[in-house]
Every structure is written in structure tokens, then in C-alpha cells.
Scaffold this active site. Structure first.
Site, PDB file in Angstrom:
ATOM      1  CG  HIS A 127     -15.689 -32.448   7.309  1.00 46.09           C
ATOM      2  ND1 HIS A 127     -16.664 -32.493   7.435  1.00 46.09           N
ATOM      3  CD2 HIS A 127     -15.591 -31.029   7.728  1.00 46.09           C
ATOM      4  CE1 HIS A 127     -17.716 -31.932   7.590  1.00 46.09           C
ATOM      5  NE2 HIS A 127     -17.121 -30.693   8.084  1.00 46.09           N
ATOM      6  CG  HIS A 173     -16.537 -26.717  10.866  1.00 52.80           C
ATOM      7  ND1 HIS A 173     -16.946 -26.524   9.905  1.00 52.80           N
ATOM      8  CD2 HIS A 173     -16.880 -27.479  10.329  1.00 52.80           C
ATOM      9  CE1 HIS A 173     -17.328 -26.794   9.297  1.00 52.80           C
ATOM     10  NE2 HIS A 173     -17.740 -27.790   8.983  1.00 52.80           N
ATOM     11  CD  GLU A 194     -20.405 -30.131  10.358  1.00 58.84           C
ATOM     12  OE1 GLU A 194     -19.254 -30.527  10.286  1.00 58.84           O
ATOM     13  OE2 GLU A 194     -21.387 -30.633  10.092  1.00 58.84           O
TER      14      GLU A 194
END
Lengths: 134, 134
Positions: free
Chosen positions: B7, B79, B130
């Protein structure tokens, strides 16, 4: 209206270092560098299984990403690109909803040889959004 | 090492407005809002054909995205998340290459119920990365 996420673009000062980081440290598939003089950038694409990361390094004195790199000296995410089926229909619908299209409002041919438009970040959660005709 | 782009996370001040914008103006499929008190955010997911956009709104007084929104009052991309097969192996290989893992260095359970880690933006082109075990 929007379809696939075509790419996430990350502006960098050193394209070779960014490519080596993703190739050697993150183990990704990384393209050769391609100068795009019409767009004032040199690009490298990271091919992920479902989408791409596009690294942008300034090319020439008036590169459109120079100011971004002055504000973000480490680099950073510059824009995200969504695919649309019909870029003129998308543009007209967005304008009717009050969204601002950057520049002349007419699509240009982007780095992939397809028509693209950019939408104003203030209308999209502080995020520069590119639309590309799929 | 890295696989799919899981994502792109966008921090927003007004989750309802962001969800409505993507649902009504951009015509995307948008989830309900889900409070994530363990992470100090409320999330909405935009489901694109190949990946997701994750909207983050601060939840609680010490939300980890509050400072970001103070610096970026319109919101912005917070992020990007890459999938990895084995998060401990990925962490150890990244640390051996000199990359810094944020926090304790031990994976936490993320918003999708899977182990996640965050990598230092200064080591990744000014981009908070991430990693999520797929």
C-alpha cells in the site's frame, strides 16, 4: 474512474545510488537509466510484481523536480500515478467536481508515451496525482 | 527481497472527506473507517485493482502521524509498504547492509494483523518504508 496504481515516483539526487540500493539491498529488478529531456528528468524504474517505483533525477537547469529536492534534500515521494481509461473524460469529470488540473489542462505525452495530466495537490490530500491513460 | 507494493499510506486531517473524494470524485472502492487504537490512527482503505491506498487520520493525543500533519497541513504521502516473505531475514540482511530499522528493531503486528517493521527514511531516499510479512 481510477484503475491501477501505475507507479509511485520518488525524486532523488543520485539516481545511481537509488538504483543500487533497490537492486542490491532490497533485491528488486531495476531498469537502466533513461534521460527524458522533454520532462527534465532522468528515470529508473523498479519493477515490482504489481506496480512500479519510478526514480526521478533532475536533468537540465530547469528540471521540474529541482524545487522539490531543495525542500527535500534527502529526496522523497514526488507523486503517485493512477491509470484511467479515458483521460479527457476523467479530466472533464474532475473539473466538474471542482478539482484543479495543472498547466494548460491539456494532456501531455508522459514518460511512457501515453497521455498524462497532473492534479493539484491541495485538492488531493497534499498529494500530487498524475493520471495516465491506460 | 521485496515483493509487491502492499500500500501507499496518505496522512489526512479529515478521513471522511478523503474517503468521499476517492469514492465520489475518483470513483474508487473505499472501505469503512476502522479505528486502530494500538497504532494511534483511524484507517480507510482504497482498493485499487493492483494495490491499496491507506488513509491515516490521527487517533488519540499522541498519534504518530500528528507531527507529520503539523509539517504538512494539507496531508501527504506518509509511507510506502513493501511485502517480504520473511521479515526477520529481511531485517537482518538490511541491517548487515547498514540500513537502520526504527524503534526496537523487533517486528510489531501492523494494521493488517501481520508483522511489520519501518526503515529509516534517510537510508531510503527520504521515504519512510514499511516492510510487511506477506
Amino acid at each position: 474512474m481510477i484503475g491501477r496504481l501505475n507507479h509511485v515516483a520518488i525524486a532523488v539526487r543520485d539516481l545511481s545510488a537509488a538504483a543500487a540500493l533497490y537492486r542490491d539491498t532490497l533485491g528488486a529488478s531495476v531498469s537502466e537509466a533513461v534521460p527524458q529531456p522533454d520532462h527534465g528528468v532522468t528515470t529508473v524504474f523498479v519493477h515490482l510484481p504489481n506496480t512500479k517505483i519510478e526514480f526521478l533525477e533532475p536533468l537540465g537547469a530547469d528540471s521540474p523536480i529541482m524545487k522539490f529536492l531543495e525542500r527535500n534534500p534527502d529526496g522523497g515521494i514526488h507523486h503517485i500515478c493512477y491509470e484511467v481509461d479515458d483521460i479527457l473524460a476523467a479530466r472533464d469529470q474532475l473539473k466538474a467536481n471542482g478539482a484543479r488540473v495543472l498547466g494548460s489542462g491539456e494532456p501531455k505525452i508522459g514518460a511512457h508515451g501515453k497521455p498524462v495530466l497532473f492534479l493539484h495537490p491541495k485538492d488531493f490530500n497534499g498529494t500530487l496525482v498524475e493520471l495516465e491513460q491506460a
